[in-house]
Design an enzyme around this catalytic site. Sequence first.
Site, PDB file in Angstrom:
ATOM      1  CD1 TRP A   1       0.914  -0.456   2.961  1.00 15.45           C
ATOM      2  CD2 TRP A   1      -0.604   1.033   3.621  1.00 15.45           C
ATOM      3  NE1 TRP A   1       1.263  -0.056   4.233  1.00 15.45           N
ATOM      4  CE2 TRP A   1       0.345   0.858   4.661  1.00 15.45           C
ATOM      5  CE3 TRP A   1      -1.651   1.920   3.813  1.00 15.45           C
ATOM      6  CZ2 TRP A   1       0.271   1.541   5.881  1.00 15.45           C
ATOM      7  CZ3 TRP A   1      -1.723   2.602   5.024  1.00 15.45           C
ATOM      8  CH2 TRP A   1      -0.772   2.412   6.039  1.00 15.45           C
ATOM      9  CG  ASP A   2       4.918   0.789   1.341  1.00 14.41           C
ATOM     10  OD1 ASP A   2       4.023   0.070   1.813  1.00 14.41           O
ATOM     11  OD2 ASP A   2       6.091   0.774   1.757  1.00 14.41           O
TER      12      ASP A   2
ATOM     13  CD  GLU B   1       2.821  -4.389   9.133  1.00 15.43           C
ATOM     14  OE1 GLU B   1       3.845  -4.966   9.518  1.00 15.43           O
ATOM     15  OE2 GLU B   1       2.587  -4.129   7.952  1.00 15.43           O
TER      16      GLU B   1
ATOM     17  CE  LYS C   1       6.555  -2.705  11.551  1.00 11.31           C
ATOM     18  NZ  LYS C   1       6.290  -3.654  10.471  1.00 11.31           N
ATOM     19  CD  GLN C   2       2.923   0.635  10.139  1.00  7.70           C
ATOM     20  OE1 GLN C   2       3.329  -0.489  10.407  1.00  7.70           O
ATOM     21  NE2 GLN C   2       2.874   1.112   8.909  1.00  7.70           N
TER      22      GLN C   2
HETATM   23  C1  BGC Z   1       5.147  -1.597   7.377  1.00  8.99           C
HETATM   24  C2  BGC Z   1       4.086  -1.657   6.306  1.00  8.99           C
HETATM   25  C3  BGC Z   1       4.725  -1.375   4.976  1.00  8.99           C
HETATM   26  C4  BGC Z   1       5.870  -2.326   4.719  1.00  8.99           C
HETATM   27  C5  BGC Z   1       6.610  -2.037   3.432  1.00  8.99           C
HETATM   28  C6  BGC Z   1       6.256  -2.539   7.053  1.00  8.99           C
HETATM   29  O1  BGC Z   1       7.276  -2.403   7.985  1.00  8.99           O
HETATM   30  O2  BGC Z   1       4.629  -1.899   8.645  1.00  8.99           O
HETATM   31  O3  BGC Z   1       3.078  -0.723   6.579  1.00  8.99           O
HETATM   32  O4  BGC Z   1       3.784  -1.459   3.957  1.00  8.99           O
HETATM   33  O5  BGC Z   1       6.791  -2.217   5.778  1.00  8.99           O
HETATM   34  O6  BGC Z   1       7.200  -0.777   3.462  1.00  8.99           O
END
Ligand code: BGC
Length: 787
Positions: free
Chosen positions: A361-362, A488, A592-593
């Site tokens: 989804w980035d 996550e 995490k984010q």
């Molecule tokens: C993140 C995801 C992201 C992926 C790729 C992961 O560490 O939690 O949100 O899409 O990295 O960048």
Amino acid sequence: MIKQGAFTVEPWSLREASLDLDLLAQSESVFALSNGHLGWRANLDEGEPHGLPGTYLNGVYEARPLPYAEAGFGFPESGQTVINVTNGKLIRLFVDDEPFDVRYGELRSHERVLDFRAGTLSRRAEWVSPAGQAVVVTSTRLVSFTQRAIGAICYEVEPLGSGARIAVQSGLLANEQLPPPGGDPRVAAVLDNPLAGEYSEAERGLVMLVHCTRRSGLRIGAAMDHLVDAPDGAQLESRADADGGVTTATAGLKPGQRLRLIKFVAYGWSGTRSLPAVRDQVRAALTTARQCGWDELLAEQRGFLDDFWDRADVETDGDTEVQQAVRFGLFHVLQAGARAENRAIPAKGLTGPGYDGHAFWDTEMFVLPALTLTIPDAAASALRWRHSILPHAIERAEQLGLKGAAFPWRTISGDECSGYWPAGAAAFHVNAGHAQAVMRYIHATGDDGFARGPGIDLLTHTARLWRSLGHHDAQGRFHIDGVTGPDEYSALGNDNVYTNLMAQQNLAAAADAAGQYPDRARELGVDPEESASWRDAAEAMYIGYDEALGVHPQSAGFTQYQVWDFARTAPDQYPLMLHFPYFDLYRKQVLKQADIVMAMLLRGDAFTPEQKARNFDYYEAMTVRDSSLSACSQAALAAEVGHLGLAFDYLGEAALMDLRDLENNTRDGVHIASLAGTWVALVGGFGGLRIRGGAVNFAPRLPEGLTRLAFSLFIRGQRLHVEITHAAASYLIADGDPMSIRHHGDEVRLLSGRKRVCKIPPAPVRHRPSQPHGREPARRRGGGLDG
Ligand code: BGC
């Protein structure tokens, strides 16, 4: 980590003044060249030493089994891994029979420069062979933005002190040996000898190799040709076998004389075309490049970049390091997306094998905001790729017992490649993200052909997914249960606020599109009842709120969980997922984010200013930023709620993610989302840009560390130039129709050629919120990072 000072701070280039072999893999990523179709890591010309050799073609992968200790229904069975294709960058040098190798002899100097305006990586090395012969080697390479199949290198060698016999051996090499992977799950699987030789040819300076991947059945052609210039002429000889080919040029040189070799490399690949067809395709590209010549390739490259910088440059006065990092980031974003042409934009672009070369989804949530408003054609092409994998997503939804389309969490060719379903398949929010990217693109460009074609298809199928995934309760409220949101470190929650708000927007947009394009909607099988059910679900969407705390719980019950014991978590236990089991992370309050913070950024209309401020502070205290995607969103929201200093610190973190290797994995490729997120932090954060339903809103405010911010946006074909200082913002449309924008809520009418200057109101006074112990962002003061 890359220490401060590894690169000199200058606004338009990245310069490494000496070679640090311990940072070779990282520098190969940051200096990588790509055009979105072909990617060359910045491996040294002579191939060794290397951190990680890498040459990638967008879409070329090998299939591999995904083994499970305990499999379950619907688990994907086949994975996809980007492969290192035929290396065409190799140029080995022999000085009086001794190979040029920086580990031997004496390396008197070594400099590499990535020039953001020229689009080249250049290198200059002065080396003394073990036998005492000194030479100067210079090389300049590019991966062409204008001829997407082409990479080229201009390589020169000159003896110093005394004459020398020089041999320059230019190579094509398939199935290079790769270093074994470490234990980090974020790196790629290493596949041995993924390429089976099909054809090889060597004729004068030209060498061609064609290979097939063993399981995915993709055919890859690579060819090289050369122009050699030496004072008394050079001897040229070529040969090839299945996995390699070389062209060798030899000459005796006196001091002051030079041998110059220009190498043109062409690539082509196909999943369907025959061997002769691929061969001819590569030969045609190579001939075109050779006829064009090195100087013309350089000129075209500069022309392409002049146009890009004219459209996309962001000026940040007051902090040169940020200025350099922003341009570095934009350069890599361009490299990832410029010529991807209906293929994915992977999380690492084509700079390394991290995350197996998968796209996430980035793309839609981090990269496309910047591309849509600067080079919209590249955004359209990325969305067309998403549309092209719709059949896979429809099939996947069926397999999961759902309607519509369930797009993969991670993929190369369209199939779900996540073997860890709680944070993969269950992250359904990606579907609403893709829908939002469609809406953003349509609002920003007014591209009606796209809206009535891929646009409505994507909105319809994603809306169907939400309608079948969620349910109305006895009171009529619509819930979406058992899904994973952006954070996550939580999984399978109910009513994740981000997911619900994004789904709500998706459902309403699909119903609008059905009304706007009734014929296409009918073809898609949408009847009035179905679109009414989307509107019902959107209107009844349940958004949880914790009255006692006055904040939105990320998912139902989240604010009741135990808070993670940050005080007892040691600095070397981050990222947490490499040191603690997921089950424990999932049942605690730790992020995490950014999650709610992203909801507030992307659906700001759903929150009051007070709610935004409270939510921001609450989640700030438990967000550890173990994902590189977090800092940029936190920066943008911090700026909105008035934490300008903190926003500036997060901007620094996002922008320097790779230049400082802040996540310790830049060796596997740069973090395209964070680099693109730097644009979001600046334009969306300090510029306060929000485009909602076609209305363009700004709420600019600069942090102390910047004195001026300037950028251009392309909205419905018009260039809008914005300049912001501490006191005021100015808005200018150069030509075209009048346009209305909002500045801190007030409507401003813009007439072509007339700059409007608007005062900036003071920011609300707020206390800086705290972060988890040990996870505070480094403070940016006086143009540098502290701590
Ligand atoms: C993140 C995801 C992201 C992926 C790729 C992961 O560490 O939690 O949100 O899409 O990295 O960048």
